[in-house]
Structure formats: C-alpha cells, structure tokens
Design a protein around this motif. Structure first.
Motif, short mmCIF file in Angstrom:
data_model
loop_
_atom_site.label_atom_id
_atom_site.label_comp_id
_atom_site.label_asym_id
_atom_site.label_seq_id
_atom_site.Cartn_x
_atom_site.Cartn_y
_atom_site.Cartn_z
N PHE A 167 38.38 39.88 43.42
CA PHE A 167 37.31 39.14 44.11
C PHE A 167 37.71 38.99 45.43
N GLU A 168 37.23 39.79 46.35
CA GLU A 168 37.33 39.84 47.81
C GLU A 168 36.97 38.80 48.57
N GLN A 169 37.86 37.80 49.09
CA GLN A 169 37.22 36.66 49.85
C GLN A 169 36.75 37.14 51.38
N GLN A 170 35.45 36.60 51.29
CA GLN A 170 34.65 36.82 52.81
C GLN A 170 35.04 35.97 53.55
N ALA A 171 34.75 36.18 55.15
CA ALA A 171 34.90 35.05 56.29
C ALA A 171 34.11 33.86 56.00
N ASP A 172 33.18 33.68 55.23
CA ASP A 172 32.45 32.56 54.98
C ASP A 172 32.66 31.94 53.46
N ARG A 173 33.87 32.55 52.84
CA ARG A 173 34.62 31.90 51.70
C ARG A 173 33.48 32.54 50.29
N SER A 174 32.77 33.09 50.60
CA SER A 174 32.03 33.83 49.62
C SER A 174 33.19 34.87 49.07
N PHE A 175 32.36 35.61 47.89
CA PHE A 175 33.50 36.66 47.29
C PHE A 175 32.53 37.96 46.89
N ALA A 176 33.06 39.14 47.28
CA ALA A 176 32.60 40.26 46.78
C ALA A 176 33.27 40.65 45.52
N SER A 177 32.67 41.01 44.39
CA SER A 177 33.28 41.32 43.01
C SER A 177 33.38 42.96 42.86
N HIS A 178 34.69 43.17 42.73
CA HIS A 178 34.89 44.48 42.57
C HIS A 178 35.48 44.59 41.04
N LEU A 179 34.65 45.38 40.08
CA LEU A 179 35.29 45.52 38.78
C LEU A 179 36.00 46.82 38.47
N VAL A 180 37.28 46.75 37.83
CA VAL A 180 38.00 47.99 37.38
C VAL A 180 38.01 48.28 36.19
N PRO A 181 37.21 49.01 35.68
CA PRO A 181 37.17 49.40 34.16
C PRO A 181 38.46 49.92 33.69
N MET A 182 38.66 49.45 32.58
CA MET A 182 39.96 49.66 31.66
C MET A 182 39.93 50.58 30.46
N GLY A 183 38.54 50.73 29.94
CA GLY A 183 38.56 51.58 28.88
C GLY A 183 38.87 50.89 27.50
N PHE A 184 39.36 49.54 27.73
CA PHE A 184 39.59 48.72 26.33
C PHE A 184 39.47 47.35 26.75
N SER A 185 39.39 46.48 25.66
CA SER A 185 39.47 45.12 26.12
C SER A 185 40.73 44.28 25.68
N GLY A 186 40.73 43.02 26.07
CA GLY A 186 41.80 42.24 25.54
C GLY A 186 43.01 41.95 26.36
N ALA A 187 42.84 42.28 27.80
CA ALA A 187 43.86 42.00 28.69
C ALA A 187 44.25 40.44 28.68
N TYR A 188 45.32 40.13 28.51
CA TYR A 188 45.52 38.46 28.33
C TYR A 188 46.26 38.02 29.64
N SER A 189 47.04 39.04 30.30
CA SER A 189 47.71 38.70 31.50
C SER A 189 47.51 39.73 32.45
N VAL A 190 47.56 39.13 33.94
CA VAL A 190 47.56 40.32 34.88
C VAL A 190 48.59 39.79 35.99
N ALA A 191 49.23 40.67 36.63
CA ALA A 191 50.09 40.34 37.92
C ALA A 191 50.02 41.60 38.99
N VAL A 192 49.95 41.20 40.03
CA VAL A 192 49.93 42.16 41.21
C VAL A 192 51.04 42.57 42.05
N ALA A 193 51.24 43.81 42.53
CA ALA A 193 52.33 44.03 43.39
C ALA A 193 52.06 45.43 43.57
N ASP A 194 52.81 45.92 44.85
CA ASP A 194 52.66 47.42 45.26
C ASP A 194 53.91 48.39 44.40
#
Length: 573
Positions: free
Chosen positions: A67-94
């Motif tokens: 969810f991309e934060q905009q200048a007015d504190r609203s959010f643009a939503s980006h959904l990344v399809p996984m092809g399965f369900s049930g993801a219980y945890s997520v962590a971000v890094a390069d």
C-alpha cells in the motif's frame, strides 16, 4: 553447585496494569478493509520516494498487498498475486541488491516459504524456498552471518526445524538448520541478546509452552538455552524494559492470555506478569511512545479482539485500549509512520480484513500558564486597541508547533456573549484593534472576558487566569460601505482549476460558528481553513494546495443549523 546460565525459576510476580485512558492519544487511519484475513505486515519505503509504505498478507488471501502512501496520506493499493493462499507472515528486504524492495512469505496452510523479487516494471517473480513446510508461520530478515547480505529466518510447526537461509547477495539462499527438535514454533526474533556483536535468536515452542534462546557463537553455530515456561507463548521480543542496560524477554501467551516480562538473576529468569486479561494474546512489540526515556509496549489479542498499549512509568504499567473491537487482531508494528518525531502504530486485524495506522496525535498537552495583562477589573477602550499578554506555555509534543488563541467576549445581554477570536498566534502578546471588533454591537460599555488557550496537536490548555474586564466600544464595527450579505453562501472558489493556492469566500448574514474544511474524494480531511465564531460579512480564506497531489477536492463550509455547502475544486500541477 554451579548454576548454568539459562536455567529458569518459576517465580510468579504479579505486576498487573492499571486500566486507564492515558495519554498519548492515537487516532486510527484505515489503509484497507479488503485484505482477506490480514494478519502480518512490514513497513518500509517500497518505492524510494521518502515516505513509508505498508506490505501486508492475509491468511485467507491469495495476494500480497503493498500500500503506497500518497502525499495526502491516502494509499494506492498494489496486489501481488501468489497463486496460493494462506501467507501468514511477510518481511521486506532487497534480497538481490538491485535497489528494488523484495519480500519473503511463510504460508501456514499451503506449507511453503517463498521469496518474491521485484522486477523493473513493478511486477514480482517467485523464488520458492520450501514447498513442504508444515504450519510455516513466521519469516524474519537480518544479516545473521555479518557478511553484508540480508538473510532469512523461518519458523514452522510439526517436526520442522528452525531454519536459517543464508543469502549470498544475489538471492541465492543456502539452508542452515538451526535445530532438529520436535518443535512447533511461532516467533524467531533475531537479536544480539548477550551483547557480543552477533545475532542470537529468541524463539518459542508453542505446544511445549516454553521459549528458548539460540545463542550464536559468531560462526552461526547455535546453542539452545531454555529461558522460561508459559502456557502457549505465541510471540517473544527482547527490549530493555527496566532500564538496567540488559535486554529482557517479553512474551505474550496465547493459552494463558498473559503479557509478561522476564529478568535474569544469577542465571535464573524470573517472570513478571503485566496483564493477565489479554485473551488469546498473539503479538507484542516495544517502543517509547510517550518519549519519557523508557520502553512501553503494544499488544494484540485474538479472542479479546483487542489492540492496546501499555505505558511504562518506572515499571508501573497503564493499559490503554485503542480498540476493543479489533476482531482477531494480528501483528503490530511501532514506527514513526508520518515522520513527525513520535512513534505511531501500524496494525492488522484478521477478522476485519483491515490494515490501519494509528497516528500518535498527542503525547502531552501544553503546560499550564498565566495571563499577565489585562488584569481583571481593567477598563479597556477598544478604540485604542487591547493588548493581551501571557506567560508562555512550553510544548511537550515533539515536532509540533505551539500556537495560541485569544478570545475576547462582550456580554451584550444576559443570554448572549459576542466573541472576537484570534487563532494561530505564535508570539506572547497580541493587540486587538478596532478593525477586529464586532459588527453588530452598538457603542457603549460592556462586561467582558479575556482568556488565552495554548494549542498543540489537538490539545488545548486554557491559561490559569481569566480577566473579567470592562470594555468600551467607542464606535460600531460595522463598515457602512459594505452591505451585509442577504444569506449564507459558499461562493465559487477562485481560481478553479488552480495550481498551488486558491481563495475560498464565505458570506454570512449574521455572526456564527463557521467551519471551512477541504476533503479529498476518499473523504479524508486534508486542510482546515476556518473554525470558530466569525462576524457577519464576506470572508476570504486561503487554500494552500502546494503539498497536495493533483486531483479533485471538496470544500465544505458549515454553520450549525444555518449552512451546509460544498464546492468542487480541481488542483492541477
């Protein structure tokens, strides 16, 4: 007998919290209410634009949402399809160090662990780490072997081991099994627990009702040490809670519904219960929310549907419930989300499919202060101007501007007080001049009241003294050259469209409590142009849109019982 480090002592020390509506005050901003089973999240600048975004997964969703934060504190939503369900945890890094943020997931119901690498076009490609991982629950990121590359820790259930995936910097991962126990874990928190410069791992055995330290010898060889036993500990962190320079484990117990902290003494760990009313507690994190130098806590519970924070005052804790209807609450993440110098909270709620950020709107109100002039009983002549002075109040909210409001009231009749209000004053004195007088008051002597309020982030503190004075109105404030408007009206905004600033004009036939505010199309207020009592006449207000994104906005002007008017305005940059 020599005591081994890491033994535990079953010493129960109750330290229950006080239930209170304490400060700081948090205000919820909903990011999304449609991420099915929202449970885990991470906060990071995904697009490199300088503000923070939110990445979240839902245990009932087949998408990862960022969810991309905009200048007015609203959010643009980006959904990344996984092809399965049930993801219980997520962590971000390069992970592959290409300058684009990737993320890793653990899927509880689909028994797998994955890495998702962001491409130049903003899409994500899948890198499967493990597709037979029963009850995969948690993924964490850290440079575990100190080679400058971000590695992965994962934790699951059944007989699966705690896993460390070492990264070579190109998203090539080598599995290092940390233990081989029959171990249903939930948390695997990387932390330099012993202060020796390398990262250890705090983890729990959910079914075994105990939690451990995996001590790192600096070569990624881990020695298991038992710290404590608690009924169904779900989550564990480490923070210096008592300010002695040593890290304390803090646990939230699912089955027992308890929030506890642990202190080592001569090789034993003593448990201190902070709250035994956290039904099916699931997550806990630490931050100094009130900026008093010690660590506070924020925790969630599933069946209690609760999100609460715990204010630490010399190890006495006050619980403030932010939401008692946060159905099947999930992960919490303390962070200065709006980058204003204080800590906010980002949270997920499975039962509400919701991700929110809770803005710390106020820490403490301004301090009390005194009015120095005018003194009570003074006779004031408005023709010469009235000078109001006060002893300045200090602001306890970091990064917030302290302003003042002066109010001067005339008791025109026993049932009527007409006010002149001056807002947004930042100096410690102000002269009220003839031009700012009431337009509908005849010349004469009137009883009057003068007071000052100090304002900071929604808090208002009135000065200790209120001056009761005699005010002489030497001449009517009515400008005979200008006709009084015939009705309430919000005129066309000019210019429209506009580039940076526009003028909003409101006409009032009589004095009234006027509010003029600007909203985006999501219904979020982005600016407030006026609030308070305004004299009859035509009034202009400047709308500064230089910090807002291009788009359509709505200007709303209201006077209770008299006017509710909207105008559409277009900002073009």
């Amino acid at each position: 007998m020599k005591l081994a480090r890491g033994l535990f002592l079953l010493l129960f020390v109750p330290l229950f919290v006080t239930l209170s509506q304490a400060s700081p005050r948090f205000v919820e901003h909903v990011v999304t209410g449609t991420l099915s089973g929202a449970v885990s999240l991470d906060v990071v600048d995904m697009d490199g634009d300088g503000d923070l975004d939110i990445v979240s997964c839902g245990q009932s969703s087949s998408n990862i949402g960022w969810f991309e934060q905009q200048a007015d504190r609203s959010f643009a939503s980006h959904l990344v399809p996984m092809g399965f369900s049930g993801a219980y945890s997520v962590a971000v890094a390069d992970f592959n160090e290409d300058g684009l943020m990737d993320f890793a997931t653990a899927s509880f119901s689909d028994t797998r662990a994955d890495v998702w690498l962001q491409q130049d076009d903003g899409s994500f490609s899948n890198l499967l780490l493990e597709n037979s991982y029963p009850n995969a629950h948690t993924v964490e990121v850290a440079d575990m072997n100190e080679d400058g590359h971000v590695d992965l820790l994962t934790m699951g259930g059944g007989t699966q081991p705690l896993r460390l995936y070492l990264n070579d910097g190109s998203a090539n991962f080598t599995l290092n099994v940390v233990h081989e126990m029959n171990y249903r874990g939930q948390a695997c928190r990387p932390v330099d627990f012993d202060g020796d410069g390398d990262l250890d791992i705090l983890s729990n055995n959910f079914d075994g009702d105990r939690f451990h330290l995996f001590r790192n010898d600096g070569e990624e060889n881990f020695t298991l040490e038992l710290i404590g036993i608690r009924d169904g500990a779900h989550w564990i962190i480490a923070t210096d809670l008592n300010g002695d320079g040593e890290l304390n484990p803090v646990t939230v117990a699912y089955s027992a519904g308890e929030l506890s902290w642990w202190e080592e003494s001569f090789g034993f760990y003593n448990r201190y219960t902070l709250d035994d009313d956290l039904a099916f507690g699931v997550y806990v994190e630490a931050a100094d929310f009130d900026l008093d130098g010690d660590m506070d806590l924020v925790a969630t519970s599933e069946s209690g549907h609760m999100l609460a924070w715990y204010e630490n005052d010399e190890m006495e804790f006050t619980r403030t419930v932010l939401s008692g209807s946060y159905t099947f609450a999930g992960e919490v993440f303390p962070v200065d989300f709006d980058q204003d110098g204080d800590m906010d909270i980002v949270s997920a709620a499975k039962g509400r499919n919701r991700v929110s950020w809770w803005e710390l709107e106020s820490i403490n109100p301004p301090t009390a202060f005194d009015l120095t002039t005018p003194a009570s009983g003074a006779h004031l002549n408005t023709a010469d101007g009235i000078t109001v002075e006060w002893t300045a109040s200090s602001d306890n909210d970091p990064g917030a501007e302290l302003t003042y409001t002066i109010s001067l009231g005339l008791v025109v009749a026993p049932e009527d007080t007409s006010w002149v209000v001056l807002d947004g004053i930042v100096v410690t004195s102000q002269t009220i001049n003839q031009a700012e007088l009431w337009q509908d008051v005849e010349p004469g002597d009137y009883d009057g009241v003068v007071f000052v309020e100090a304002l900071s982030q929604g808090d208002a503190v009135r000065c200790n003294e209120v001056a009761e004075v005699m005010v002489t109105v030497a001449a009517s404030g009515v400008d005979e050259s200008q006709a009084t408007p015939e009705g309430f009206a919000l005129l066309e905004v000019y210019p429209n469209p506009f580039n940076a600033s526009a003028t909003v004009t409101v006409e009032l036939p009589t004095a009234g409590e006027l509010t003029v505010a600007v909203y985006n199309l999501a219904g979020q207020r982005v600016a407030e142009l006026a609030r308070g009592r305004v004299a009859a006449g035509s009034h202009e207000f400047a709308f500064d849109g230089s910090e807002l994104a291009s788009g359509i906005y709505l200007v709303r002007a209201t006077v209770p019982g008299q006017m509710y008017a909207l105008r559409k305005v277009v900002l073009v940059k």
